[in-house]
Design a protein around this motif. Sequence first.
Motif, PDB file in Angstrom:
ATOM      1  N   TYR A  24       0.838  -1.207   0.000  1.00 10.78           N
ATOM      2  CA  TYR A  24       0.000   0.000   0.000  1.00 10.78           C
ATOM      3  C   TYR A  24       0.869   1.251   0.000  1.00 10.78           C
ATOM      4  N   PHE A  25       1.924   1.248   0.805  1.00 10.44           N
ATOM      5  CA  PHE A  25       2.821   2.406   0.888  1.00 10.44           C
ATOM      6  C   PHE A  25       3.978   2.328  -0.113  1.00 10.44           C
ATOM      7  N   LEU A 130       4.152  10.464   7.367  1.00 12.74           N
ATOM      8  CA  LEU A 130       2.767  10.662   6.944  1.00 12.74           C
ATOM      9  C   LEU A 130       2.274  11.977   7.543  1.00 12.74           C
ATOM     10  N   PRO A 131       1.189  12.539   7.035  1.00 16.59           N
ATOM     11  CA  PRO A 131       0.635  13.746   7.660  1.00 16.59           C
ATOM     12  C   PRO A 131       0.296  13.527   9.142  1.00 16.59           C
ATOM     13  N   GLN A 132      -0.073  12.286   9.487  1.00 14.04           N
ATOM     14  CA  GLN A 132      -0.464  11.974  10.871  1.00 14.04           C
ATOM     15  C   GLN A 132       0.726  11.818  11.812  1.00 14.04           C
ATOM     16  N   GLU A 153       4.181   7.151  15.374  1.00 11.40           N
ATOM     17  CA  GLU A 153       4.700   8.088  16.371  1.00 11.40           C
ATOM     18  C   GLU A 153       4.131   9.465  16.071  1.00 11.40           C
ATOM     19  N   VAL A 154       3.546  10.088  17.105  1.00  8.38           N
ATOM     20  CA  VAL A 154       2.818  11.339  16.914  1.00  8.38           C
ATOM     21  C   VAL A 154       3.319  12.401  17.892  1.00  8.38           C
ATOM     22  N   ALA A 155       2.922  13.655  17.646  1.00 12.02           N
ATOM     23  CA  ALA A 155       3.346  14.759  18.508  1.00 12.02           C
ATOM     24  C   ALA A 155       2.353  15.030  19.631  1.00 12.02           C
ATOM     25  N   ALA A 163      -5.899   9.932  14.844  1.00 15.61           N
ATOM     26  CA  ALA A 163      -5.223   9.712  13.562  1.00 15.61           C
ATOM     27  C   ALA A 163      -4.850   8.240  13.393  1.00 15.61           C
ATOM     28  N   PHE A 164      -4.413   7.609  14.489  1.00 17.45           N
ATOM     29  CA  PHE A 164      -4.030   6.195  14.447  1.00 17.45           C
ATOM     30  C   PHE A 164      -5.223   5.332  14.053  1.00 17.45           C
ATOM     31  N   TYR A 165      -6.370   5.551  14.697  1.00 20.55           N
ATOM     32  CA  TYR A 165      -7.545   4.735  14.388  1.00 20.55           C
ATOM     33  C   TYR A 165      -8.084   5.024  12.990  1.00 20.55           C
TER      34      TYR A 165
END
Length: 197
Positions: A24-25, A130-132, A153-155, A163-165
Amino acid sequence: MSENLEIEYKTMLSERDFIRITDYFQLKEEDFFLQVNTYFDTSAFHLKQMNIGLRIRTLPDAAEITLKVPAKDGLLEITDPITPEQAEEIIHSRIFPKNSEVSQKLQDLTINTPLHVIGQLKTKRAQKKLPQGLLALDESWYNQNHDYELELEVADAFIGKKAFYNLLNTLNIKEISGLNKIQRMLLSSPSYSSDTD
């Protein structure tokens, strides 16, 4: 030395989903790199009792010592960069550089007893911004085990969780909760005794 707050969400994956997400990526074999995590604790597992992880991560051309300490949201990561040669020396001697931030934090936590290697985990990883947040796709080997994992990993903990879900929905995968890498490695170790829980 660096300190940063690590906030990440993760799910275990089946081999089929791992391959599907890789496609997919549009990730190729050359997008993956190998890293080896060597984990340390005292013989009485003092770090484990405090939910703290200590590892040396060795990459093809770099290495680092990282101490992960629980924080309000996520984990506080204290990291000292070292060379692969220094990593090998520390793994064999079990003596950490005295002038490092990790050693200072261990002293602050009154971890003065000798440290031992408690296991190793090898991971083939690909990362994609990714944007997320930062996506990581992992294939790991430890003891006699082999598994697959997706991490984001997010801020921000709240925004990042949504965003994860959303990402899981987009990829059409169900969340499979799992232990973190050091816990999986420990629980599968023949030398790990349940009386340390």
